[in-house]
Design an enzyme around this catalytic site. Structure first.
Site, PDB file in Angstrom:
ATOM      1  N   GLU A 188      71.137 -18.595 -20.456  1.00  0.00           N
ATOM      2  CA  GLU A 188      70.567 -18.652 -19.100  1.00  0.00           C
ATOM      3  C   GLU A 188      70.674 -17.313 -18.369  1.00  0.00           C
ATOM      4  OE1 GLU A 188      72.117 -22.129 -17.136  1.00  0.00           O
ATOM      5  OE2 GLU A 188      71.561 -23.423 -18.807  1.00  0.00           O
ATOM      6  N   GLU A 230      68.450 -28.048 -26.898  1.00  0.00           N
ATOM      7  CA  GLU A 230      69.065 -29.045 -26.016  1.00  0.00           C
ATOM      8  C   GLU A 230      68.042 -30.081 -25.568  1.00  0.00           C
ATOM      9  OE1 GLU A 230      71.207 -27.172 -22.784  1.00  0.00           O
ATOM     10  OE2 GLU A 230      71.963 -25.566 -24.051  1.00  0.00           O
TER      11      GLU A 230
END
Ligand code: G3I
Length: 557
Positions: free
Chosen positions: A355, A462
């Site tokens: 991220e 994910e």
């Protein structure tokens, strides 16, 4: 002198038997609970009950509502049976006035359910507040009601009734055979006469767990690449372990390999949760995708705090301290893996940086503490250190979310292009893919094509598909939603496979275990994964198989 010894021996046997009996009584209940998604502890026995509703009223009144005009409910923290709160029902002017909860999406018609609640009368309330004694005892009843079941009349299943007082908590418990068929269900508590205030705590609804469907095609067998799932310790025993090893040949530790878990305090390492998962992986021949080394949300504060307590700055000395801390962390993890598994570490890849993207910034990079101290170069540094310490055989990934959004895609492509141009040892891009119904697969496809064109590996790391947005409340899950979820999974998996995906990981084994159940607030019905609360295959499972180009091999799944 032998007789006392014999007596001692007999006494010891009795003691052991007594301890065994106590142990059996207090043995942790290894149910596949619907409310255990934050538990990380191991489970110890084969589960045979699934908890479908568990309310302790410790955080408030949950989904419970008043039943009857003028009735009010509230969390009470003064009188509780366990935990921080109980439910208090006041303003009752009819015996049937009480508290209710919609359990339509929670129960499984056609299956027996056991319902337990603890009740107690309050001192106040009632028709005649001066007649105190009348409020001290009364019959309290727990009822399941089905509406619009197709047969015309509502159906009432009285679960249990008990004579309650204001002095102690009484258990209400019963098992009811839930009829098959449609309809909405609610569970409510009422009295048969007294109008006293009602208290309730520790409501539990359970049903027998279904066996894992062993006749389904294993996702791992249908795919040419590793199929992974995020796990915690609680997924590694009983039915959950069976489901895990049937369908997945790779795991990601949902939390256990994050720096905040591994090294919560500088120099103090806790490899216990990680070992539990990796030992399981080794035993069952699964590979492990390491998650994560650099992520602002799981970087403990000490990482970016100077020994004197001030935040690290971008001074050369502070920068060096942060780089050293990262290297030390990765070295400690690598050394532990080498000690424990030698040349057979199951960890084949790592999310090195997670991220890092923020398209709102001019350089497309998130202003995390890592950036603040080290500047944009922290990403290249982290990859170089990881390669240096972990060696050439472990694939190093840059992982991010919403990579299908055009502005995030552009920032991602720019970042990867820049890193590769500078010879940074980046092997792959991870697309988290926390999606929602209605996601645009064209955008996903465009991103997968764009990353493929960069010549790096890519993985879905994910995957989950929420039925609703974080600001919406799901009151029931419909077949249409589940079918749409299945269609979307199929399209996403097909797109991934078409773009040479290296692995596909879903973020949790079954719906109960999804992080979305508690984020950003309690979302008890959210169902973003491939298997339901009872570990049964959903249309999403079939969509996954279809996306791989395979159909399930059984008629009844
Ligand atoms: O284990 C403790 C428990 O002891 C305590 O009582 C409880 C109180 O809140 O917290 C528990 O820890 C929580 C942990 O999950 C285990 O459930 C943490 O507070 C909570 O912050 C943590 O959330 C995790 C989150 O990352 C932050 O690390 C989620 O489980 C996990 O699914 C989520 O995963 C992230 C990926 O790592 C990165 N991509 C996004 C994804 C979803 O947010």
């Amino acid at each position: 002198m032998r007789r006392p010894a014999l007596l001692l021996g007999t006494g010891a046997v009795v003691l052991v038997l007594a301890l065994l009996a106590v142990w059996l009584v207090v043995l942790p209940d290894d149910r596949d609970t619907a409310d255990d998604s934050t538990s990380t502890g191991p489970t110890t026995a084969q589960a045979d009950l699934s908890t479908v509703l568990s309310d302790g009223f410790d955080d408030g009144t949950g989904r419970w509502e008043p039943l009857g005009d003028g009735v009010r409910i509230a969390q009470d923290q003064q009188v509780t049976r366990s935990g921080a709160g109980s439910l208090l029902v006041v303003g009752r002017t009819e015996a049937w006035h009480g508290a209710q909860v919609d359990v339509s999406g929670t129960l499984t018609p056609g299956v027996p359910h056991t319902v337990t609640a603890w009740v107690r009368l309050g001192l106040g309330g009632g028709a005649d507040p001066t007649d105190d004694a009348a409020h001290r005892t009364g019959e309290v009843r727990l009822t399941l009601q089905r509406r619009d079941g197709g047969a015309g009349d509502d159906e009432y299943l009285h679960v249990a009734q008990v004579t309650a007082t204001a002095d102690e908590w009484m258990s209400l418990s019963g098992t009811v055979d839930l009829p098959a068929g449609d309809g909405t269900w609610r569970l409510y508590v009422e009295t048969t006469g007294t109008l006293a205030d009602l208290r309730m705590d520790d409501v539990l609804v359970q049903r027998p767990s279904s066996p894992v469907q062993s006749d389904l095609t294993g996702l791992r067998d249908a795919a040419d690449v590793p199929v992974g799932t995020a796990v915690a310790g609680q997924d590694l025993t009983g039915r959950r372990a069976d489901l895990l090893t049937q369908h997945f040949d790779q795991v990601t530790a949902e939390n256990a390999m994050k720096p905040a878990v591994v090294q919560p305090v500088e120099g103090e390492f806790d490899f216990g949760p990680m070992d539990q998962i990796l030992d399981f992986a080794v035993e069952h021949h699964l590979t492990v995708h390491g998650h994560v080394l650099v992520w602002h949300r799981s970087t403990p504060d000490w990482f970016v705090t100077a020994p004197d307590g001030r935040p690290l700055t971008d001074s050369p000395a502070d920068q060096q301290l942060l780089r050293d801390r990262l290297r030390t962390h990765i070295q400690a993890v690598a050394a532990h893996l080498a000690d424990r598994y030698g040349d057979n570490s199951p960890v084949t890849s790592w999310d090195v940086v997670n991220e890092a993207i923020d398209p709102a910034q001019s350089d497309g990079l998130r202003r995390s503490p890592w950036y603040t101290v080290l500047g944009p170069g922290y990403i290249a540094d982290a990859f170089r250190t990881a390669r240096d310490v972990l060696g050439p055989d472990v694939a190093l990934y840059l992982n991010d979310y919403d990579t299908d959004a055009p502005e995030r895609r552009r920032a991602l492509v720019a970042l990867v292009t820049d890193l590769l141009a500078h010879g940074v040892p980046l092997d792959g891009v991870g697309h988290q893919m926390h999606l929602r119904l209605g996601a645009d697969v064209t955008r996903i496809d465009t991103t997968l094509a764009a990353v493929q064109a960069l010549g790096v590996r890519q993985a879905v790391t994910e995957l989950d598909i929420a039925l609703t947005g974080p600001d919406q409340t799901l009151t029931a899950v419909t077949d249409d939603q589940l079918a749409a979820q299945g269609d979307l999974v199929r399209e996403v998996v097909a797109a991934a496979v078409a773009h040479d995906i290296a692995s596909i990981t879903v973020w949790g084994l079954y719906d109960t275990r999804s992080w979305l159940r508690t984020w950003p607030t309690d979302r008890p019905l959210e169902a973003p994964l491939l298997f339901d609360d009872d570990l049964q295959a959903k249309p999403a499972y079939r969509g996954f198989l279809a996306g791989l180009g395979t159909s399930p091999n059984s008629d009844d799944n």
